[in-house]
Design a protein around this motif. Structure first.
Motif, PDB file in Angstrom:
ATOM      1  N   ALA A  79       0.829  -1.210   0.000  1.00 34.41           N
ATOM      2  CA  ALA A  79       0.000   0.000   0.000  1.00 34.41           C
ATOM      3  C   ALA A  79       0.860   1.255   0.000  1.00 34.41           C
ATOM      4  O   ALA A  79       0.499   2.271  -0.607  1.00 34.41           O
ATOM      5  CB  ALA A  79      -0.935   0.001   1.210  1.00 34.41           C
ATOM      6  N   ALA A  80       2.015   1.210   0.674  1.00 32.06           N
ATOM      7  CA  ALA A  80       2.892   2.375   0.732  1.00 32.06           C
ATOM      8  C   ALA A  80       3.524   2.659  -0.622  1.00 32.06           C
ATOM      9  O   ALA A  80       3.654   3.814  -1.034  1.00 32.06           O
ATOM     10  CB  ALA A  80       3.977   2.155   1.783  1.00 32.06           C
ATOM     11  N   LEU A  81       3.934   1.608  -1.324  1.00 28.85           N
ATOM     12  CA  LEU A  81       4.546   1.793  -2.638  1.00 28.85           C
ATOM     13  C   LEU A  81       3.518   2.255  -3.669  1.00 28.85           C
ATOM     14  O   LEU A  81       3.785   3.148  -4.477  1.00 28.85           O
ATOM     15  CB  LEU A  81       5.202   0.493  -3.093  1.00 28.85           C
ATOM     16  N   LEU A  82       2.328   1.655  -3.632  1.00 29.37           N
ATOM     17  CA  LEU A  82       1.319   1.999  -4.636  1.00 29.37           C
ATOM     18  C   LEU A  82       0.637   3.334  -4.345  1.00 29.37           C
ATOM     19  O   LEU A  82       0.196   4.021  -5.271  1.00 29.37           O
ATOM     20  CB  LEU A  82       0.275   0.887  -4.725  1.00 29.37           C
ATOM     21  N   ALA A  83       0.535   3.707  -3.073  1.00 29.86           N
ATOM     22  CA  ALA A  83      -0.106   4.982  -2.735  1.00 29.86           C
ATOM     23  C   ALA A  83       0.669   6.152  -3.322  1.00 29.86           C
ATOM     24  O   ALA A  83       0.083   7.128  -3.806  1.00 29.86           O
ATOM     25  CB  ALA A  83      -0.218   5.132  -1.223  1.00 29.86           C
ATOM     26  N   THR A  84       1.994   6.066  -3.269  1.00 28.83           N
ATOM     27  CA  THR A  84       2.814   7.136  -3.829  1.00 28.83           C
ATOM     28  C   THR A  84       2.567   7.273  -5.322  1.00 28.83           C
ATOM     29  O   THR A  84       2.383   8.386  -5.842  1.00 28.83           O
ATOM     30  CB  THR A  84       4.302   6.849  -3.570  1.00 28.83           C
ATOM     31  N   SER A  97      -6.631   3.453  -9.096  1.00 29.22           N
ATOM     32  CA  SER A  97      -7.544   2.373  -8.724  1.00 29.22           C
ATOM     33  C   SER A  97      -6.780   1.162  -8.210  1.00 29.22           C
ATOM     34  O   SER A  97      -7.202   0.498  -7.254  1.00 29.22           O
ATOM     35  CB  SER A  97      -8.398   1.970  -9.930  1.00 29.22           C
ATOM     36  N   GLN A  98      -5.648   0.872  -8.841  1.00 24.79           N
ATOM     37  CA  GLN A  98      -4.863  -0.297  -8.441  1.00 24.79           C
ATOM     38  C   GLN A  98      -4.409  -0.204  -6.988  1.00 24.79           C
ATOM     39  O   GLN A  98      -4.329  -1.212  -6.285  1.00 24.79           O
ATOM     40  CB  GLN A  98      -3.638  -0.439  -9.349  1.00 24.79           C
ATOM     41  N   ALA A  99      -4.118   1.014  -6.531  1.00 25.05           N
ATOM     42  CA  ALA A  99      -3.654   1.181  -5.157  1.00 25.05           C
ATOM     43  C   ALA A  99      -4.678   0.675  -4.151  1.00 25.05           C
ATOM     44  O   ALA A  99      -4.320   0.228  -3.051  1.00 25.05           O
ATOM     45  CB  ALA A  99      -3.338   2.657  -4.892  1.00 25.05           C
ATOM     46  N   PHE A 100      -5.959   0.731  -4.512  1.00 27.97           N
ATOM     47  CA  PHE A 100      -7.013   0.207  -3.642  1.00 27.97           C
ATOM     48  C   PHE A 100      -7.324  -1.254  -3.948  1.00 27.97           C
ATOM     49  O   PHE A 100      -7.562  -2.050  -3.040  1.00 27.97           O
ATOM     50  CB  PHE A 100      -8.286   1.047  -3.802  1.00 27.97           C
ATOM     51  N   PRO A 140      -7.170   3.305   4.248  1.00 27.11           N
ATOM     52  CA  PRO A 140      -6.758   4.575   4.866  1.00 27.11           C
ATOM     53  C   PRO A 140      -5.291   4.913   4.614  1.00 27.11           C
ATOM     54  O   PRO A 140      -4.938   6.090   4.463  1.00 27.11           O
ATOM     55  CB  PRO A 140      -7.024   4.339   6.359  1.00 27.11           C
ATOM     56  N   ALA A 141      -4.442   3.895   4.554  1.00 30.15           N
ATOM     57  CA  ALA A 141      -3.021   4.134   4.293  1.00 30.15           C
ATOM     58  C   ALA A 141      -2.817   4.686   2.889  1.00 30.15           C
ATOM     59  O   ALA A 141      -1.991   5.578   2.669  1.00 30.15           O
ATOM     60  CB  ALA A 141      -2.228   2.838   4.477  1.00 30.15           C
ATOM     61  N   VAL A 142      -3.571   4.152   1.933  1.00 28.25           N
ATOM     62  CA  VAL A 142      -3.472   4.650   0.555  1.00 28.25           C
ATOM     63  C   VAL A 142      -3.896   6.111   0.496  1.00 28.25           C
ATOM     64  O   VAL A 142      -3.234   6.949  -0.135  1.00 28.25           O
ATOM     65  CB  VAL A 142      -4.332   3.790  -0.391  1.00 28.25           C
ATOM     66  N   ALA A 189       2.292   6.261   4.544  1.00 29.37           N
ATOM     67  CA  ALA A 189       1.424   5.132   4.214  1.00 29.37           C
ATOM     68  C   ALA A 189       1.914   3.855   4.895  1.00 29.37           C
ATOM     69  O   ALA A 189       1.110   3.067   5.417  1.00 29.37           O
ATOM     70  CB  ALA A 189       1.367   4.939   2.703  1.00 29.37           C
ATOM     71  N   ALA A 190       3.230   3.635   4.907  1.00 34.50           N
ATOM     72  CA  ALA A 190       3.779   2.442   5.559  1.00 34.50           C
ATOM     73  C   ALA A 190       3.493   2.461   7.056  1.00 34.50           C
ATOM     74  O   ALA A 190       3.129   1.434   7.656  1.00 34.50           O
ATOM     75  CB  ALA A 190       5.287   2.366   5.309  1.00 34.50           C
ATOM     76  N   MET A 191       3.648   3.619   7.656  1.00 35.43           N
ATOM     77  CA  MET A 191       3.376   3.767   9.082  1.00 35.43           C
ATOM     78  C   MET A 191       1.915   3.441   9.385  1.00 35.43           C
ATOM     79  O   MET A 191       1.599   2.755  10.374  1.00 35.43           O
ATOM     80  CB  MET A 191       3.698   5.209   9.483  1.00 35.43           C
ATOM     81  N   THR A 192       1.023   3.892   8.516  1.00 33.70           N
ATOM     82  CA  THR A 192      -0.407   3.651   8.719  1.00 33.70           C
ATOM     83  C   THR A 192      -0.749   2.176   8.577  1.00 33.70           C
ATOM     84  O   THR A 192      -1.548   1.631   9.354  1.00 33.70           O
ATOM     85  CB  THR A 192      -1.225   4.482   7.718  1.00 33.70           C
ATOM     86  N   VAL A 193      -0.150   1.506   7.591  1.00 33.37           N
ATOM     87  CA  VAL A 193      -0.374   0.067   7.438  1.00 33.37           C
ATOM     88  C   VAL A 193       0.053  -0.672   8.696  1.00 33.37           C
ATOM     89  O   VAL A 193      -0.659  -1.570   9.188  1.00 33.37           O
ATOM     90  CB  VAL A 193       0.390  -0.478   6.214  1.00 33.37           C
ATOM     91  N   CYS A 194       1.205  -0.309   9.243  1.00 33.92           N
ATOM     92  CA  CYS A 194       1.691  -0.977  10.451  1.00 33.92           C
ATOM     93  C   CYS A 194       0.741  -0.774  11.628  1.00 33.92           C
ATOM     94  O   CYS A 194       0.508  -1.693  12.426  1.00 33.92           O
ATOM     95  CB  CYS A 194       3.089  -0.466  10.803  1.00 33.92           C
ATOM     96  N   LEU A 195       0.170   0.417  11.735  1.00 36.11           N
ATOM     97  CA  LEU A 195      -0.797   0.658  12.808  1.00 36.11           C
ATOM     98  C   LEU A 195      -2.058  -0.170  12.599  1.00 36.11           C
ATOM     99  O   LEU A 195      -2.617  -0.733  13.554  1.00 36.11           O
ATOM    100  CB  LEU A 195      -1.148   2.144  12.861  1.00 36.11           C
TER     101      LEU A 195
END
Length: 414
Positions: A46-51, A265-268, A277-279, A338-344
């Motif tokens: 999610a962190a890589l694709l959100a960017t 769209s792919q990011a989701f 939410p991370a995206v 985004a990475a921080m949010t995924v971890c949470l």
């Protein structure tokens, strides 16, 4: 290149320094190829694709969307063909690609309504061979000049941004079902950039964005080969200007709009639903970068600048300091937030704290959030003296995550 040109008013010297910068970017990507696989492994998808999604919505799609709505008589019909085939899933007669129909119909409408310049087209129709030449001596002379040392603080961050962007595009391709080896892909990309510099190009290459969109349009390896051959022939024959005079931007705008939609769209779609939410959080830095670009462009059109108007005056309308801070190094900021949010979300609190600590460390260098306003421009500013509030802020975030994370169950990484 522009700072050198502003200082010396020597166009050729600025170009030579640009060659050296391009070489440096290639070296960074070549070296980064050996550690990028590890970065990809520890970073949530999610962190890589959100960017990428944030960049796709802003820097790819937004401008073309505006162009379509600025001239609906030319832009809407090509858009209709793209939407009906790739979103409506209706195949056009004889399996004709919607992209081709969009470009042809858009060009026909523009010419039919007198929007194009026939004289410019005639002037551009001159076939002349332009064979590549080597400029190694010019490049190496600039590489070992004082200018290279002066502008290393600009060259290194840009090289890192290219490296990270290429890595994110590899992740996007993998999410679309096509896995490419990280090390060799990035290494070849770095070598390609270095080769381009040797041949006089100041533009680094990068692994192309938009893999899922092109794949949905039916493009494969053959498309890449054909695309490379076509562009090479146009450049070597001097016909790039002819194509630009023949086909209006609005004719192909719908294709780029679709590519941006697909990437976002792919990011989701290619990440767990709970990571949405991370995206979204990863979008904000790219939106800030695009917003600042628009603001600076508008101020230049009015014959002024951020410095001339003043931060205090601008802050009465928008929190300009926050906009600029979020824009600086936005690719890093987007990925880390985004990475921080995924971890949470996954209750990996120590990992979230670690990402916050990484943000503090990068902020201390100035690669994130560091800026100064000088000579009418917003420039990068490096070192903790410029970014210490962010360093302390991210350290505080890490502390909160660790403190409250300890009160919950231990993390399970199995």
């Amino acid at each position: 290149m522009k700072p050198v040109l502003d200082q010396t008013h020597d166009v050729e010297l600025a170009w030579k320094v640009g060659l050296a910068a391009c070489l440096g970017s290639g070296l960074i990507e070549l070296g980064g190829a050996f550690i990028a696989g590890w970065v990809k492994k520890i970073t949530p998808r999610a962190a890589l694709l959100a960017t990428l999604a944030g960049i796709a919505i802003t820097f790819i799609s937004m401008d073309f969307c505006f162009r379509i709505f600025a001239d609906p008589l030319v832009g809407f019909i090509p858009l209709a063909f793209i939407l009906i085939q790739y979103i409506g899933r209706i195949t056009l007669p004889a399996n004709v690609p919607a992209g081709l129909v969009a470009v042809v119909s858009g060009a026909a409408l523009a010419w039919g309504m007198g929007r194009m310049d026939g004289a410019a087209l005639a002037n551009a129709m001159h076939i002349q061979a332009h064979m590549p030449h080597l400029f190694i001596t010019d490049m190496m002379g600039a590489t070992f000049s004082a200018y290279m040392i002066t502008f290393l603080p600009v060259i290194v961050p840009m090289g890192l941004f290219n490296l990270l962007g290429s890595l994110q595009n590899l992740e996007s391709a993998e999410a679309a079902g096509d896995v490419y080896p990280v090390k060799s892909s990035l290494a070849v990309n770095g070598l390609g950039t270095m080769a381009a510099a040797c041949c006089g190009s100041v533009f680094p290459t990068t692994i192309y964005i938009g893999h899922p969109g092109w794949k949905k349009m039916g493009a494969g390896a053959g498309y890449s080969v054909a695309n490379g051959i076509a562009i090479t022939l146009l450049c070597l024959s001097g016909l790039v200007g002819f194509v630009a005079a023949l086909v209006p931007v609005e004719a192909g705008a719908a294709i780029l709009l679709w590519i941006g939609i697909t990437i976002a769209s792919q990011a989701f779609q290619a990440t767990p639903r709970e990571h949405a939410p991370a995206v979204v959080i990863g979008f904000f830095p790219a939106l800030a970068a695009w917003g600042l670009l628009v603001l600076e462009g508008a101020l230049r059109a009015a014959g002024t600048s951020v410095e001339a108007v003043g931060m205090k005056a601008l802050s009465m309308q928008i929190p300009i300091a926050g906009l600029i801070s979020l824009e600086r190094g936005f690719i890093f900021t987007s990925m880390i937030l985004a990475a921080m949010t995924v971890c949470l979300i996954e209750k990996h609190y120590r990992a979230a704290a670690a990402w916050a600590a990484v943000a503090a460390a990068i902020s201390a260098t100035g690669l994130m959030h560091g800026y100064a306003i000088a000579n009418g421009a917003i420039v990068n500013a490096y070192g903790p003296s410029h970014t210490w509030p962010f360093v302390l802020g991210y350290a505080g975030i890490a502390g909160v995550f660790l403190l409250f994370g300890m009160r919950n169950k231990p993390e399970n990484h199995s």
